[in-house]
Design an enzyme around this catalytic site. Structure first.
Site, mmCIF file in Angstrom:
data_model
loop_
_atom_site.group_PDB
_atom_site.id
_atom_site.type_symbol
_atom_site.label_atom_id
_atom_site.label_comp_id
_atom_site.label_asym_id
_atom_site.label_seq_id
_atom_site.Cartn_x
_atom_site.Cartn_y
_atom_site.Cartn_z
ATOM 1 N N SER A 57 26.893 55.593 12.777
ATOM 2 C CA SER A 57 25.644 54.975 13.205
ATOM 3 C C SER A 57 24.449 55.679 12.559
ATOM 4 C CB SER A 57 25.584 54.981 14.735
ATOM 5 O OG SER A 57 24.565 54.131 15.214
ATOM 6 N N LYS B 143 23.826 57.116 8.586
ATOM 7 C CA LYS B 143 22.667 57.106 7.684
ATOM 8 C C LYS B 143 22.442 58.524 7.157
ATOM 9 C CE LYS B 143 20.444 54.068 11.144
ATOM 10 N NZ LYS B 143 21.039 52.784 10.881
ATOM 11 N N TRP C 103 25.112 43.765 14.304
ATOM 12 C CA TRP C 103 23.815 44.452 14.263
ATOM 13 C C TRP C 103 23.704 45.333 13.022
ATOM 14 C CZ3 TRP C 103 19.294 43.859 16.354
ATOM 15 C CH2 TRP C 103 18.393 44.928 16.513
ATOM 16 N N HIS D 214 31.065 48.694 17.569
ATOM 17 C CA HIS D 214 30.335 49.829 16.989
ATOM 18 C C HIS D 214 30.899 51.113 17.597
ATOM 19 C CE1 HIS D 214 26.781 51.565 15.051
ATOM 20 N NE2 HIS D 214 26.549 52.262 16.142
#
Length: 431
Positions: free
Chosen positions: A269, A273, A360, A410
């Site tokens: 998540s 990044k 998402w 997720h």
């Protein structure tokens, strides 16, 4: 006293109203491929003055530094160099952890060279039977190292944490109920059994995950000229977390039990990044893994699918540098896109993972970033990606570049870890 309580209540009420207003104004996400706008991606192999990059020399000397500067200036922010006087301290060690399978140790990194805050604590598991330095996976976690395993001897973090009753967080602090609550995402024994070590770090040790004007965490150590916060082109929280991963690597280079030439940095998540940005900047990371990293991670911003720059910059204004706000609803004006972030990892192995129900994070946008980074990998003489279309669910692609989309939400699952371990075997064994 009554006046103080009344004032506090008013402030809190105004905060709730502003938060609700912001949520009410949040753009409705697009989950329809037919509504994805047409876009043109910047070419990672075309310099800013229009010169085609047709050699590895031109990539390393001109285009790669150019792309790196663009991400620093416009997306994540420039980070400071490593401090000159960090202090490393082994604070605990057990040589027969996990029923004798592992060595478990904790290491504190003091950024100023003195035993003072801020500091970063590493939780390290290594195979007990190893006869030589072992390769490791390194990753940040969301709720403290004590959540990695249900072990009462792991130090319970005292740092600020996001409210989460399921994780045993009370008043933004961990409790004994927090222990082992994230163990499903960190299969420590499986990692050990495969001959790897694990280095876990709580992201909040580096910078708390909330917008406090950068008054806590490592930012305050580096404010310049009396300024109280970073400039518009200087590091946000994601860049600070990535900087912390590099400081952990500084320690690993001193640990004779760890093969610091074979460190895989992995994140999920927002921490995915971070792993991509850490791997892009610091070439000491030999393998880079992004798990469901989405917008600002592996997903193409220009697709405007799922989470967008508008949403992420307003919901989490501390994550990126302030310059990134210039591109809210103006994604086509970005001088970069996330395929160029993946390309900065080249020629080292990179793996991007998506989840079918995690729209998402834009799984297709994550796949396309790998696909459009492939020309750089090919230029540098690797096998590249070897795929033109998204694979079927649970059918991973593993060449120099890896990708899968799995069933589920997720999260980080056993399926994900099996692919990462196999990928590491593929690229680390025999090298």
């Amino acid at each position: 006293m009554k006046r103080l309580l009344l004032t506090t209540s008013i402030v809190f009420a105004l905060f709730l109203i502003c938060s609700q207003t912001a949520r009410a104004q949040r753009p409705k996400p697009n989950y329809d491929e037919a509504k994805v706008p047409q876009f043109t991606l910047p070419d990672p192999l075309l310099t800013s003055d229009g010169k085609q990059v047709d050699s590895a020399e031109l990539w390393w000397k001109v285009r790669r530094p150019e792309i790196l500067r663009l991400f620093e200036n416009e997306v994540y922010g420039k980070s400071p160099a490593a401090p000159n006087n960090m202090l490393f301290e082994v604070t605990s060690q057990k040589n027969d952890a996990l029923n004798g399978k592992a060595i478990r140790k904790e290491v504190s990194i003091y950024f100023t060279g003195k035993k003072e805050e801020p500091r970063m604590d590493l939780l390290i598991y290594l195979p007990a039977k190893a006869t030589k330095p072992v390769p490791v996976f390194m990753g940040l976690n969301f709720y403290g190292n004590h959540t990695i395993a249900d072990d009462p001897e792991i130090t319970l973090s005292t740092k600020w944490m996001r409210a989460n009753q399921e994780k045993g967080v009370v008043n933004n602090r961990a409790t004994e109920k927090s222990r082992g609550t994230s163990a499903s995402r960190w299969p420590v024994e499986q990692i050990i059994d495969r001959g790897y070590g694990l280095v876990a770090i709580y992201c909040g040790d580096i910078d708390p995950d909330y917008d406090d004007g950068f008054q806590n965490g490592v930012h305050a150590l580096f404010n310049k000229d009396g300024k109280s916060k970073p400039a518009a082109d200087e590091w946000g929280t994601i860049a600070a977390w990535a900087w912390g991963l590099s400081r952990a690597m500084d320690y690993l280079e001193t640990d004779p039990q760890i093969d610091h030439k074979h460190v895989a940095v992995m994140g999920h998540s927002r921490l995915g990044k971070t792993s991509l940005w850490a791997g892009a900047q610091d070439q000491r990371f030999a393998l880079v893994i992004s798990n469901d990293s989405g917008c600002g991670g592996a997903a193409l911003s220009r697709r405007r699918f799922g989470e967008t720059l508008n949403v992420i910059n307003n919901a989490f204004p501390h994550w990126f540098c302030d310059n990134f706000n210039k591109y809210i609803d103006k994604e086509d004006e970005l001088p970069v896109d996330q395929h160029m972030l993946v390309a900065l990892v080249a020629p080292r192995p990179v793996y991007v993972a998506s989840a079918q129900e995690d729209q998402w994070a834009d799984p297709r946008g994550e796949f396309l970033s790998v696909l459009y980074a492939e020309p750089v990998y090919k230029l540098l003489g690797t096998s590249g990606f070897g795929a033109k279309e998204m694979p079927d669910v649970n059918q991973p692609i593993k060449q120099r570049m890896g990708y899968h989309i799995r069933t589920g939400k997720h999260d980080v699952t056993d399926f994900d870890w099996r692919q990462y371990l196999d990928f590491a075997d593929q690229h680390f064994q025999g090298s």
